[in-house]
Design an enzyme around this catalytic site. Structure first.
Site, PDB file in Angstrom:
ATOM      1  N   HIS A 151       3.149 -15.789   1.138  1.00 20.48           N
ATOM      2  CA  HIS A 151       4.900 -15.980   1.299  1.00 20.48           C
ATOM      3  C   HIS A 151       4.995 -16.992   2.789  1.00 20.48           C
ATOM      4  CE1 HIS A 151       5.858 -15.823  -3.174  1.00 20.48           C
ATOM      5  NE2 HIS A 151       4.861 -15.687  -2.943  1.00 20.48           N
ATOM      6  N   GLU A 154       7.678 -16.111   4.314  1.00 15.67           N
ATOM      7  CA  GLU A 154       8.075 -14.929   4.899  1.00 15.67           C
ATOM      8  C   GLU A 154       7.751 -14.398   5.542  1.00 15.67           C
ATOM      9  OE1 GLU A 154       9.694 -16.510   1.767  1.00 15.67           O
ATOM     10  OE2 GLU A 154      10.742 -15.694   1.152  1.00 15.67           O
ATOM     11  N   CYS A 191      11.927 -14.066  -2.591  1.00 13.06           N
ATOM     12  CA  CYS A 191      11.633 -13.549  -4.101  1.00 13.06           C
ATOM     13  C   CYS A 191      11.975 -12.513  -3.851  1.00 13.06           C
ATOM     14  CB  CYS A 191       9.908 -13.660  -4.471  1.00 13.06           C
ATOM     15  SG  CYS A 191       8.654 -12.778  -3.180  1.00 13.06           S
ATOM     16  N   CYS A 220       9.571  -9.868  -1.450  1.00  9.99           N
ATOM     17  CA  CYS A 220       9.416 -11.132   0.508  1.00  9.99           C
ATOM     18  C   CYS A 220      11.096 -10.578   0.661  1.00  9.99           C
ATOM     19  CB  CYS A 220       9.824 -11.965   0.451  1.00  9.99           C
ATOM     20  SG  CYS A 220       8.347 -13.624   0.591  1.00  9.99           S
TER      21      CYS A 220
END
Length: 142
Positions: free
Chosen positions: A46, A48, A76, A79
């Site tokens: 991801h 992040e 999410c 993260c």
């Protein structure tokens, strides 16, 4: 947020879900990353997580105290947990994610008793552009 939005566009061009993130320290952008879960295959790829890793490497430390994170989509649970562990000072995210977000939706990670660090959270900056990138990406996939 502009750098995060650029990264999100790069992700979309690469066939990834268009999410981008940027870490800022002392007013300087020190890391920018886009989602990259498909190539190479990495479920933790991801934006992040990738941006936090780059920032930690740049600063040579695992704690990013005093850093801000800008991301184009509400993080999410994975993260949000990483943001807490990294000790990010402020989180800015563009578009809310009622289905997968975990800051103002779902698990609300920063509100849990077990969360040992809670960043200041600001949402909505660049929301229209980020949401449009996501809508167009998924519309093309249907």
């Amino acid at each position: 947020m502009l750098r995060a939005l650029d990264a999100a566009r790069d992700a979309a061009a690469a066939g990834e879900v268009p999410v981008g993130a940027a870490v800022v320290s002392g007013g300087e952008v020190i890391a920018v990353a886009a989602n990259a879960t498909r190539n190479p295959p990495d479920p933790t790829g991801h934006a992040e997580i990738r941006a936090l890793r780059l920032a930690a490497e740049t600063l040579g430390q695992e704690r990013l105290t005093g850093c801000d994170l800008y991301v184009t989509l509400e993080p999410c649970a994975m993260c949000a947990g990483a943001i807490s562990h990294a000790r990010i000072g402020r989180l800015y995210y563009a578009a809310s994610d009622p289905k997968g977000g975990a800051v103002e939706h779902g698990a609300r990670v920063f509100e849990q008793e077990q969360c040992l660090h809670r960043p200041e959270v600001y949402s909505g900056m660049g929301e229209d552009e980020a949401a449009e990138l996501l809508r167009e990406f998924f519309k093309a996939r249907r």
